[in-house]
Design a protein around this motif. Structure first.
Motif, PDB file in Angstrom:
ATOM      1  N   MET A 171       7.159  87.084  56.492  1.00  0.00           N
ATOM      2  CA  MET A 171       6.381  86.500  57.359  1.00  0.00           C
ATOM      3  C   MET A 171       6.042  84.898  56.662  1.00  0.00           C
ATOM      4  SD  MET A 171       4.000  89.290  58.371  1.00  0.00           S
ATOM      5  CE  MET A 171       3.130  88.699  59.723  1.00  0.00           C
ATOM      6  N   HIS A 206       5.383  81.971  57.326  1.00  0.00           N
ATOM      7  CA  HIS A 206       4.485  81.015  57.762  1.00  0.00           C
ATOM      8  C   HIS A 206       2.949  81.303  57.100  1.00  0.00           C
ATOM      9  CE1 HIS A 206       3.793  84.500  60.245  1.00  0.00           C
ATOM     10  NE2 HIS A 206       2.751  83.802  60.637  1.00  0.00           N
ATOM     11  N   MET A 213      -0.364  91.685  68.394  1.00  0.00           N
ATOM     12  CA  MET A 213      -1.423  91.269  67.958  1.00  0.00           C
ATOM     13  C   MET A 213      -1.341  91.870  66.403  1.00  0.00           C
ATOM     14  SD  MET A 213      -4.686  91.542  70.609  1.00  0.00           S
ATOM     15  CE  MET A 213      -4.647  90.311  71.854  1.00  0.00           C
ATOM     16  N   GLN A 216       1.158  92.268  64.694  1.00  0.00           N
ATOM     17  CA  GLN A 216       2.314  91.428  63.992  1.00  0.00           C
ATOM     18  C   GLN A 216       1.827  90.190  63.478  1.00  0.00           C
ATOM     19  OE1 GLN A 216       5.873  91.610  66.421  1.00  0.00           O
ATOM     20  NE2 GLN A 216       6.425  93.350  65.695  1.00  0.00           N
ATOM     21  N   GLU A 217       0.562  90.055  63.951  1.00  0.00           N
ATOM     22  CA  GLU A 217       0.114  88.725  63.462  1.00  0.00           C
ATOM     23  C   GLU A 217      -0.951  88.944  62.203  1.00  0.00           C
ATOM     24  OE1 GLU A 217      -2.048  86.927  66.723  1.00  0.00           O
ATOM     25  OE2 GLU A 217      -0.344  86.727  67.767  1.00  0.00           O
ATOM     26  N   SER A 218      -0.962  90.146  61.814  1.00  0.00           N
ATOM     27  CA  SER A 218      -1.688  90.396  60.480  1.00  0.00           C
ATOM     28  C   SER A 218      -0.627  91.241  59.461  1.00  0.00           C
ATOM     29  CB  SER A 218      -2.977  91.495  60.901  1.00  0.00           C
ATOM     30  OG  SER A 218      -3.384  92.205  59.769  1.00  0.00           O
ATOM     31  N   ARG A 246       0.557  95.041  59.724  1.00  0.00           N
ATOM     32  CA  ARG A 246       2.114  95.155  59.939  1.00  0.00           C
ATOM     33  C   ARG A 246       2.493  96.174  58.824  1.00  0.00           C
ATOM     34  NH1 ARG A 246       5.971  96.458  62.863  1.00  0.00           N
ATOM     35  NH2 ARG A 246       8.081  95.284  62.531  1.00  0.00           N
TER      36      ARG A 246
END
Length: 432
Positions: A19, A21, A346, A348-350, A354
């Motif tokens: 990830m 970013h 949502m 997948q944003e953590s 994940r």
């Protein structure tokens, strides 16, 4: 989905999702063994092992482990469940080698010092006492015990005071050598991680893990039994759990059961919440759930209410179960699917969420499941499938009832079973 998988020559599986970013990495070791893999005389040892892994190794004291990870602002923790155990960390990208080294150290070089073991037993005894003082913990433990009466899968994960007091370092090492082997372990990282670099670090530090168990892992086939367990306590609220045999992860109706649980009691718009709490004001908490295991499952409804409300509450819940076997609306399915899709995205944003999701999918299915594939499985669920499932779940199996608190007015299980089996009938307590 930027997921890469490498199976090392040792048999250990390494999985990453980059990830780019992010500046942090969530990483951990997931083991396909938990409390269910204990023998008869090992009740609670999986959880004790999880605690003892942090209590010192050949190179680090318990304090060293805590200080080294926190000196760089990282976090370290672990968890034991019925079928899995996990050890995980979250650190900035520059400190991944340290996290890998600590995780490898506690899983391959734990000392199991006698004095540390004595202290940690005392800690777990307090944890057991705290759980016994928490009614909503007690009601779930008793629920599992009666649903799978006399089986390892139904036992509380923490163990009992007697079993915990009796464990020795030798017993812990025996459980470890039987279950913590490379064929049952997955090292997963998500976030600012490079797969090749991470895989090399894992290969070097986890090289001493055994490839095969010292003896075959224990796993008896689950047999759902059902029944009734009650404990009257002088409390303000009654905790009630009504459950049924659910579906295992690999069964066709697993995802259908997840959708049904969501429709019945998955949020404020669900049937039970709207009818039981909003419309009738019969309780402050009500929800439905479906737990899947490798060879069985549990579908349940939990409610917390005053004892005087029980004669009305139970028939209303049964009525909602019956309605679900007669009519499910497409709009309800669409809403449930939207909620599951949102949870997936949502998560997948953590990086921590994940990593855990990937690890669970690897243990259950042998590969990560892409979100489009997951949603495709849900797309095949129709109103007809859901009503058919509800009819089989709620009216063709023996129910499990667990209750704690002021439950004198709770109807006998025989009356509840009869009400489930007979359209329109009320329990004797409710009718009176």
């Amino acid at each position: 989905m930027n997921v890469e998988i490498t199976r090392l020559a040792s048999g250990l599986t390494v999985v990453t999702e980059t990830m780019p970013h992010l500046e942090s990495v969530a990483l951990g070791v997931w083991i396909k063994s938990g409390s269910r893999n204990e023998t008869e005389d090992e009740h609670g040892i999986a959880h004790l092992l999880e605690h003892m892994a942090f209590k010192g190794t050949a190179r680090r004291s318990a304090r060293d482990i805590a200080e080294e990870i926190e000196n760089v602002g990282g976090e370290l923790n672990a968890a034991t469940s019925t079928e899995t155990t996990s050890y995980y960390a979250r650190v900035l990208r520059d400190h991944v080698p340290l996290a890998v080294d600590i995780l490898a150290d506690i899983l391959t070089e734990s000392a199991f010092d006698e004095e540390e073991l004595r202290r940690e037993k005392h800690v777990i005894l307090q944890e057991i006492g705290a759980a016994n003082d928490t009614p909503d913990d007690v009601v779930f433990d008793k629920f599992s015990e009666v649903a799978y009466r006399g089986q390892t899968i139904g036992r509380p994960i923490l163990g009992t005071p007697d079993t915990v007091k009796g464990f020795t370092p030798g017993q812990i090492r025996n459980y470890l050598s039987r279950n913590y082997t490379t064929d049952r372990m997955f090292v997963v990282a998500a976030g600012a991680v490079d797969h090749a670099t991470f895989t090399k670090q894992v290969e070097e530090r986890f090289a001493s893990l055994p490839m095969t168990p010292s003896s075959p892992p224990v796993l008896e086939t689950a047999r759902y039994i059902g029944g009734d367990v009650r404990e009257t306590r002088d409390l303000m609220d009654a905790q009630v759990l009504l459950g049924f045999e659910g579906k295992a992860y690999h069964m066709r109706d697993f995802y259908c059961s997840q959708i049904l649980a969501n429709i019945l009691g998955g949020g404020m718009s669900s049937r039970l919440f709207q009818e039981v709490r909003e419309h009738r004001g019969l309780c402050y908490s009500v929800y439905a759930f479906h737990w899947g295991f490798s060879d069985t499952g549990i579908f349940g409804i939990h409610a917390a209410t005053g004892g005087n409300e029980l004669p009305t509450l139970v028939p209303v819940i049964i009525d909602e179960l019956r309605k679900s076997s007669e009519t499910i609306h497409q709009q309800e399915i669409d809403r449930a699917r939207a909620q599951i899709r949102a949870q997936l995205l949502m998560g997948q944003e953590s990086p921590a969420a994940r990593a855990g999701q990937i690890a669970r999918q690897m243990m259950l299915y042998g590969r990560p499941i892409p979100n489009p594939e997951m949603m495709e499985r849900l797309e095949g669920i129709t109103t007809e499938r859901l009503t058919d499932l509800a009819g089989r779940l709620f009216f063709d199996t023996v129910p499990t009832l667990s209750a704690v608190g002021p439950i004198e007015q709770l109807a006998p299980l025989s009356d509840i079973t009869t009400a489930l089996a007979t359209p329109g009938i009320q329990t004797k307590k409710a009718a009176g």
